[in-house]
Design an enzyme around this catalytic site. Structure first.
Site, mmCIF file in Angstrom:
data_model
loop_
_atom_site.group_PDB
_atom_site.id
_atom_site.type_symbol
_atom_site.label_atom_id
_atom_site.label_comp_id
_atom_site.label_asym_id
_atom_site.label_seq_id
_atom_site.Cartn_x
_atom_site.Cartn_y
_atom_site.Cartn_z
ATOM 1 N N LYS A 1 116.006 20.689 -93.006
ATOM 2 C CA LYS A 1 116.758 20.493 -94.256
ATOM 3 C C LYS A 1 115.791 19.856 -95.261
ATOM 4 O O LYS A 1 115.461 18.680 -95.164
ATOM 5 C CB LYS A 1 117.973 19.592 -94.029
ATOM 6 C CG LYS A 1 118.849 19.482 -95.272
ATOM 7 C CD LYS A 1 120.033 18.559 -95.043
ATOM 8 C CE LYS A 1 120.966 18.586 -96.253
ATOM 9 N NZ LYS A 1 120.298 18.213 -97.512
ATOM 10 N N ASP B 1 114.260 18.322 -98.699
ATOM 11 C CA ASP B 1 114.734 17.427 -99.750
ATOM 12 C C ASP B 1 114.188 17.912 -101.086
ATOM 13 O O ASP B 1 113.222 17.368 -101.626
ATOM 14 C CB ASP B 1 114.268 15.996 -99.453
ATOM 15 C CG ASP B 1 115.039 14.966 -100.251
ATOM 16 O OD1 ASP B 1 115.992 15.357 -100.944
ATOM 17 O OD2 ASP B 1 114.690 13.781 -100.188
ATOM 18 N N GLU C 1 115.027 14.635 -93.675
ATOM 19 C CA GLU C 1 116.430 14.461 -94.026
ATOM 20 C C GLU C 1 117.389 14.960 -92.960
ATOM 21 O O GLU C 1 118.491 14.441 -92.811
ATOM 22 C CB GLU C 1 116.704 15.173 -95.353
ATOM 23 C CG GLU C 1 118.062 14.865 -95.941
ATOM 24 C CD GLU C 1 118.263 15.491 -97.317
ATOM 25 O OE1 GLU C 1 119.359 15.340 -97.876
ATOM 26 O OE2 GLU C 1 117.319 16.131 -97.814
#
Length: 329
Positions: free
Chosen positions: A39, A41, A173
């Site tokens: 994921k 950022d 993240e």
């Protein structure tokens, strides 16, 4: 409808709205029917490339060509009609994605910038959205030319637990879990894609600011809110995570938005010294937990979002009761 400002950006009249992931309360899991990606950022971005023109824009159709010209120029080297989905990321000194550096990015910065592409919606006039994710990614990997700026975003299959453990160790993240056979659902948020976070994060609307104290300049903290069941409700204040530069830049954007009354639909705590502003600007925060009364604990400011409208910002709640491998979370 008012849109946030992107440097040199303009609102497109026609654009592709990307498929979005559902926040999940699941822990990381292993499953042969799923694959797992980092994921990132950064800013979600769609690229449309043809012989006639190149478009690079946010999920709301706000152009990124002036804000991130290195990415835009790198896309011009790609030959053939294609529609790509990915994330624009800037890396800090530690080699990890930095949302603050992305939000304050200048083309002359020494920080590396990349467009990490994880999906392909169309190629050479052929719609790929009805193909499975693994088929789309295989086509994308084969098609996408090597580039230090526009890069294929790889994934791990089956073993989400070990992958999440590595992501957590590095301090990223979180991960995105995706069903291998999922089709691409334009503009929809779906549980075929799940966000599994290592850290708590939230987009928030800035509705006011407090007076600075001590040696602090410009403002003390920002008053934050989200949309909840159609109402604008407070979720607390953020006063950490700012630099001298960001204090100055955020304050300059807030001053023209000052209003006499609160825009909130519910009262905020300690509102005596608040200067209220029009609920237009959106920021990213990280925090440790959400209290029972709906306030964020230990929030840290990460930067303003230029790709989100205030009307889109809701309290992000995990979807409960999702079952994987016959086990309920």
């Amino acid at each position: 409808m008012k849109y946030p400002r992107i440097e040199g950006g303009r609102k497109l009249t026609s654009f592709v709205s990307p498929m979005k992931a559902q926040l999940s309360d699941l822990l990381a899991f292993d499953n042969k029917d799923w694959l797992f990606e980092i994921k990132w950022d950064g800013y979600r971005a769609i690229a449309e490339i043809s012989n006639k023109e190149v478009k690079l824009y946010s999920r709301n159709g706000l152009t990124f060509d002036k804000a991130y010209p290195k990415v835009f120029e790198a896309l011009k080297a790609i030959k053939g009609d294609v529609v790509l989905d990915g994330e624009i990321v800037v890396y800090g000194e530690d080699g990890k994605p930095s949302f603050q550096k992305l939000q304050n990015y200048k083309n002359t910065d020494r920080y590396p910038i990349q467009y990490l592409v994880f999906d392909c919606l169309a190629l050479k006039g052929r719609d790929l959205t009805r193909l499975s994710l693994v088929e789309r990614k295989a086509i994308l990997k084969k098609f996408l030319p090597e580039s230090p700026v526009v890069m294929y975003c790889d994934h791990v299959e089956d073993y989400g637990k070990a992958f999440f453990a590595e992501v957590k160790k590095i301090g990223l993240e979180g991960i995105i879990a995706k069903k291998k056979l999922s089709t691409y659902q334009i503009g929809k948020r779906t549980s075929d894609w799940l966000k599994i976070k290592n850290v708590q994060g939230q987009e928030a609307i800035i509705v006011g600011y407090t007076e600075p104290k001590g040696s602090r300049s410009h403002f003390g903290s920002l008053v934050l809110a989200v949309k909840n069941k159609g109402k604008l409700v407070p979720i607390g204040n953020v006063g950490t995570g700012f630099t001298d530069r960001s204090l100055k830049e955020v304050y300059a954007k807030l001053k023209p938005l000052v209003r006499k009354t609160s825009p909130l639909d519910a009262p905020a705590k300690d509102a005596a010294d608040v200067t209220w502003v029009e609920p237009t600007l959106v920021c990213n925060i990280r925090f440790t937990e959400m209290t029972e009364d709906g306030s964020v604990r230990h929030p840290v400011f990460e930067g303003l979002r230029v790709d989100k409208m205030a009307a889109e910002v809701v309290l992000e709640k995990p979807k409960k009761g999702k079952t994987v491998k016959g086990r309920k979370s």
